[in-house]
Design a protein around this motif. Structure first.
Motif, mmCIF file in Angstrom:
data_model
loop_
_atom_site.group_PDB
_atom_site.id
_atom_site.type_symbol
_atom_site.label_atom_id
_atom_site.label_comp_id
_atom_site.label_asym_id
_atom_site.label_seq_id
_atom_site.Cartn_x
_atom_site.Cartn_y
_atom_site.Cartn_z
ATOM 1 N N GLY A 1 41.254 7.208 27.169
ATOM 2 C CA GLY A 1 41.881 5.997 26.657
ATOM 3 C C GLY A 1 40.857 4.920 26.349
ATOM 4 O O GLY A 1 40.970 4.203 25.349
ATOM 5 N N VAL A 2 39.832 4.794 27.206
ATOM 6 C CA VAL A 2 38.756 3.831 26.963
ATOM 7 C C VAL A 2 38.011 4.185 25.680
ATOM 8 O O VAL A 2 37.677 3.315 24.862
ATOM 9 C CB VAL A 2 37.794 3.782 28.159
ATOM 10 N N VAL A 3 37.755 5.485 25.488
ATOM 11 C CA VAL A 3 37.097 5.935 24.255
ATOM 12 C C VAL A 3 37.939 5.551 23.040
ATOM 13 O O VAL A 3 37.419 5.056 22.026
ATOM 14 C CB VAL A 3 36.861 7.458 24.296
ATOM 15 N N ALA A 4 39.239 5.779 23.138
ATOM 16 C CA ALA A 4 40.123 5.429 22.026
ATOM 17 C C ALA A 4 40.095 3.928 21.745
ATOM 18 O O ALA A 4 40.083 3.499 20.579
ATOM 19 C CB ALA A 4 41.550 5.879 22.348
ATOM 20 N N SER B 1 35.945 -0.675 17.006
ATOM 21 C CA SER B 1 34.735 -0.551 16.198
ATOM 22 C C SER B 1 35.067 -0.634 14.714
ATOM 23 O O SER B 1 36.188 -0.351 14.286
ATOM 24 C CB SER B 1 34.029 0.771 16.495
ATOM 25 N N ARG B 2 34.113 -0.998 13.951
ATOM 26 C CA ARG B 2 34.322 -1.108 12.505
ATOM 27 C C ARG B 2 34.285 0.249 11.818
ATOM 28 O O ARG B 2 34.882 0.429 10.764
ATOM 29 C CB ARG B 2 33.262 -2.014 11.892
ATOM 30 N N HIS B 3 33.513 1.159 12.365
ATOM 31 C CA HIS B 3 33.366 2.486 11.753
ATOM 32 C C HIS B 3 33.959 3.506 12.715
ATOM 33 O O HIS B 3 33.344 3.866 13.713
ATOM 34 C CB HIS B 3 31.901 2.796 11.472
ATOM 35 N N ARG B 4 35.150 3.965 12.425
ATOM 36 C CA ARG B 4 35.795 4.912 13.319
ATOM 37 C C ARG B 4 36.382 6.070 12.514
ATOM 38 O O ARG B 4 36.912 5.886 11.419
ATOM 39 C CB ARG B 4 36.891 4.243 14.132
ATOM 40 N N ALA B 5 36.278 7.232 13.091
ATOM 41 C CA ALA B 5 36.868 8.420 12.478
ATOM 42 C C ALA B 5 38.357 8.420 12.788
ATOM 43 O O ALA B 5 38.753 8.425 13.956
ATOM 44 C CB ALA B 5 36.204 9.678 13.019
ATOM 45 N N ARG B 6 39.155 8.440 11.760
ATOM 46 C CA ARG B 6 40.599 8.283 11.956
ATOM 47 C C ARG B 6 41.188 9.411 12.800
ATOM 48 O O ARG B 6 41.972 9.165 13.718
ATOM 49 C CB ARG B 6 41.282 8.237 10.589
ATOM 50 N N MET B 7 40.814 10.657 12.496
ATOM 51 C CA MET B 7 41.383 11.786 13.226
ATOM 52 C C MET B 7 40.946 11.786 14.680
ATOM 53 O O MET B 7 41.734 12.058 15.585
ATOM 54 C CB MET B 7 40.989 13.093 12.545
ATOM 55 N N VAL B 8 39.678 11.482 14.911
ATOM 56 C CA VAL B 8 39.168 11.441 16.287
ATOM 57 C C VAL B 8 39.865 10.333 17.076
ATOM 58 O O VAL B 8 40.246 10.513 18.234
ATOM 59 C CB VAL B 8 37.641 11.244 16.290
ATOM 60 N N THR B 9 40.023 9.179 16.441
ATOM 61 C CA THR B 9 40.694 8.062 17.110
ATOM 62 C C THR B 9 42.137 8.416 17.444
ATOM 63 O O THR B 9 42.619 8.146 18.555
ATOM 64 C CB THR B 9 40.672 6.820 16.209
ATOM 65 N N THR B 10 42.834 9.031 16.491
ATOM 66 C CA THR B 10 44.229 9.422 16.733
ATOM 67 C C THR B 10 44.329 10.413 17.879
ATOM 68 O O THR B 10 45.193 10.283 18.762
ATOM 69 C CB THR B 10 44.835 10.028 15.463
ATOM 70 N N ALA C 1 42.220 10.840 20.348
ATOM 71 C CA ALA C 1 41.903 10.153 21.606
ATOM 72 C C ALA C 1 43.076 9.304 22.071
ATOM 73 O O ALA C 1 43.361 9.217 23.281
ATOM 74 C CB ALA C 1 40.654 9.290 21.423
ATOM 75 N N MET C 2 43.774 8.667 21.146
ATOM 76 C CA MET C 2 44.934 7.856 21.516
ATOM 77 C C MET C 2 46.045 8.721 22.112
ATOM 78 O O MET C 2 46.656 8.355 23.127
ATOM 79 C CB MET C 2 45.454 7.101 20.293
ATOM 80 N N VAL C 3 46.312 9.865 21.499
ATOM 81 C CA VAL C 3 47.367 10.751 22.001
ATOM 82 C C VAL C 3 47.037 11.242 23.401
ATOM 83 O O VAL C 3 47.878 11.214 24.310
ATOM 84 C CB VAL C 3 47.587 11.933 21.037
ATOM 85 N N VAL C 4 45.796 11.675 23.611
ATOM 86 C CA VAL C 4 45.390 12.143 24.937
ATOM 87 C C VAL C 4 45.407 10.986 25.935
ATOM 88 O O VAL C 4 45.829 11.146 27.087
ATOM 89 C CB VAL C 4 43.995 12.790 24.879
#
Length: 689
Positions: A418-421, A427-436, A438-441
């Motif tokens: 969750g902290v990673v998400a 951050s200004r530069h974030r990978a959308r799929m990775v962020t999504t 991380a949010m789900v987990v």
């Protein structure tokens, strides 16, 4: 281009971006949600441990259309179950088509859970797009208590399915200001009523408030609501009205009622009696399962409930605040807010309940959290997602440290992800799929693990998730468990002291020796389970401690040697219509299931207090040779935790006690029976006393 796409957008209409999802994300994602739900609820379903009481109902209902309509508990149609039989119509059809088996009575509930997850996803997609839909479906799919109850033959899963259909129709009605869809929503509430009665009507405050907030004339809104309400009432009460019009002599006795009245069963026993609204036991039966602690504001966070449903409650509260702050369409925000508040309040004040009642919260929780996250992303706001993720992480860690065991490292991992998400979101530069991902987990890891662990811990008497019957119990301290019911103190987030192992804390039940009675032990050749723990626990199907609800060895019945007893009864039955009679439906249920649906007379019904059969009817059955054997045992009075009426005890004045007294005075015990069996009347060609 279709006509739908040419309609100008209004504040309540679906955004154009959500009407045509990009690529294949939606179908593939929806398939993944369905697969997750199916695996969690149906994997190894054939090795489940069905409640004998509810299994006997599905088996009995499958044997005749009369039993099917009335919800007869026994094959001869003596008494009904204590509910409207809607949740058992599909399992009964499965048994009728495929024959009785463990999977035939549990799989329909698993499929209903899959349907609930998918329909909730469709409903959420209408609110805020594909991401909202997939996340909402995933939340329902991994809600621990919903997974637990869907792996049983309890009647809850179809109710949640009905709620998801209601949500889908209600959202369409509000978005389109549609009278037609409002009527569909009202009918869906009526369908849900068939599954779980009055609890379904708790959706109406939210639906009415939301529709009244739409931009239409007051006369139009009120008129539409009155018509939809009338449809809902008719869809809800048609079964009750029909049964009430049928003469008592032409139908089974209505279970758990004093007056053989379906209105009393719905509005008394399953209504006022659940809320402790009256102490007048002469008015109606009452039933308050003692599995969820005492009523109160923080009940959903107590030892018995927190690990089952509370993981996303703080996150959902934050989500609702987000929706209001970000100017989500007001009628829809009102729908979600009032729905969640109404159900939360209802489960907080009801006098007593099983943990699995709270699985109904899965739908509004999923819609609120998923919609807020997707809406904030569309608005380009990161802080709402940060707040929701943070609240979910804190909740997971708090519950985990209170519970202990495997939950602690899992919750810590969830919090770290969750902290990673959160970092990626800020951050200004974030990978959308990775962020999504991380949010789900970061939202769902711990409840998902609790749901997965449940696969290895089947319990259809009092289904609970996370394997808690074999670990420290819940949010507020450690304690023993009884048949899967978490014990320990009723403490909240801070972890109030719980009961000692083996002793129930506030709202708990002790099980000194043995577990869930017939749920333990080995399976015989016909799918029944032999009890291995009969000195305590819940008896066969969830009775009071000490086995008062079922055939326990101490009560002289179906305990350690049920196969021998069944064999003896079949060999000595002669031409009798009934295989035997038992005191209480709990005990009869095991014989019905083990004998593949033979006629067994359940004296006294579910609670042991139903006037079915009457003493005159019982004597008539004996004198005509239709009934010869009565198995000794104990009645169950007042539901789980209630008093038992043992042999020779007629102090309660119930019809069951009168029959027991008559049997003791006029029948003899069979010397060669493997358990205490009374022989009544002449037994031609059978075993005498």
């Amino acid at each position: 281009m279709t006509a739908t796409l040419s309609i100008p957008q209004t504040p309540l209409a679906r955004p154009a971006a959500t009407s045509r999802p990009r690529g294949r994300a939606w179908p593939w994602g929806l398939a993944a949600v369905g697969l997750v739900a199916l695996v969690l609820t149906a994997w190894q379903v054939w090795d489940g441990a069905p409640s004998a009481y509810y299994a006997s109902i599905a088996l009995s209902m499958s044997q005749s259309w009369s039993n099917f309509f009335f919800g007869a508990m026994d094959p001869s149609g003596t008494v009904t179950l204590d509910k409207i039989p809607g949740s058992f119509w599909v399992p009964a059809l499965f048994v009728r088509v495929f024959g009785y088996s463990t999977w035939a009575v549990i799989l329909p509930n698993a499929l209903a859970a899959v349907g609930a997850a998918l329909i909730t996803a469709v409903a959420a997609r209408r609110l805020a797009g594909v991401r909202a839909g997939l996340l909402a479906g995933a939340i329902v799919a991994v809600t621990p208590i919903f997974v637990a109850v869907s792996r049983s033959n309890q009647p809850e899963s179809f109710f949640v399915l009905g709620l998801s259909i209601t949500a889908w129709a209600a959202i369409r009605a509000i978005q389109q200001r549609s009278f037609g869809w409002l009527v569909v929503a009202g009918a869906a509430i009526g369908l849900s009523f068939q599954f779980y009665m009055l609890e379904a009507w708790a959706v109406w405050p939210a639906l009415a408030a939301a529709y009244l907030a739409t931009a239409q004339s007051w006369a139009r809104r009120i008129g539409h609501l009155l018509v939809a309400g009338a449809v809902s009432v008719v869809a809800s009460l048609w079964w009750v009205a029909i049964v009430a019009l049928i003469p008592a002599g032409s139908r089974p006795y209505i279970g758990s009622t004093l007056g053989d009245d379906p209105w009393e069963m719905v509005f008394g026993y399953n209504g006022l009696g659940r809320f402790g609204a009256t102490s007048d036991s002469s008015a109606y039966e009452s039933f308050t399962p003692p599995f969820s602690g005492d009523p109160g504001v923080f009940r959903l966070f107590n030892a018995q409930l927190a690990g089952q449903i509370a993981w996303l409650i703080p996150a959902a509260i934050v989500a609702l605040v987000v929706l209001w702050l970000l100017r989500f369409p007001r009628p829809l925000a009102l729908l979600l807010t009032v729905w969640l508040a109404t159900f939360g309040a209802m489960f907080s004040v009801v006098a007593g309940m099983h943990q699995f009642y709270t699985s109904a919260l899965a739908v509004p929780l999923a819609l609120a959290v998923a919609t807020a996250l997707a809406w904030s992303a569309r608005a380009g706001k990161a802080w709402p997602a940060v707040a929701i993720l943070a609240s979910a992480a804190v909740t997971a860690v708090g519950i985990a440290f209170s519970v202990g065991g495997y939950s602690i490292p899992v919750a810590i991992v969830q919090a770290l992800i969750g902290v990673v998400a959160i970092v990626l979101l800020l951050s200004r530069h974030r990978a959308r799929m990775v962020t999504t991902a991380a949010m789900v987990v970061g939202l769902l890891l711990t409840p998902a693990v609790w749901s997965a662990v449940t696969i290895a811990h089947p319990n259809s008497i009092n289904p609970v998730a996370g394997g808690v019957s074999e670990m420290a119990s819940g949010f507020g301290g450690r304690g023993g468990t009884a048949g899967g019911a978490q014990t320990g103190g009723a403490g909240g987030f801070a972890g109030a002291p719980g009961g000692a192992p083996g002793a129930g804390g506030a709202g708990g039940m002790a099980a000194p020796n043995g577990g869930a009675g017939a749920q333990d032990g080995t399976r015989d050749g016909r799918g029944a389970r032999s009890g291995s723990g009969t000195t305590g626990g819940q008896g066969a199907t969830g009775g009071a401690p000490g086995g008062t609800g079922g055939f326990t060895a101490g009560a002289g019945g179906f305990g350690g040697d049920q196969t021998a007893l069944l064999s003896w009864l079949e060999q000595n039955r002669g031409g009798a219509t009934y295989l035997a009679a038992t005191f209480g439906a709990q005990s009869a249920a095991q014989l019905i299931v083990a004998s593949d649906g033979e006629a067994v007379l359940p004296i006294g019904g579910f609670n042991g207090t139903d006037a079915a059969p009457t003493l005159d009817r019982f004597i008539s059955l004996v004198e005509s040779g239709q009934l010869r054997y009565v198995i000794a045992g104990q009645d169950r009075v007042g539901g789980p935790g209630g008093a038992s009426v043992g042999a020779g005890d007629s102090s309660t004045g119930t019809v069951s006690a009168q029959i027991r007294s008559w049997v003791e005075q006029n029948c003899t015990t069979a010397a060669d029976a493997p358990s205490t069996v009374y022989v009544c009347g002449t037994v031609a060609g059978g075993s005498g006393a």
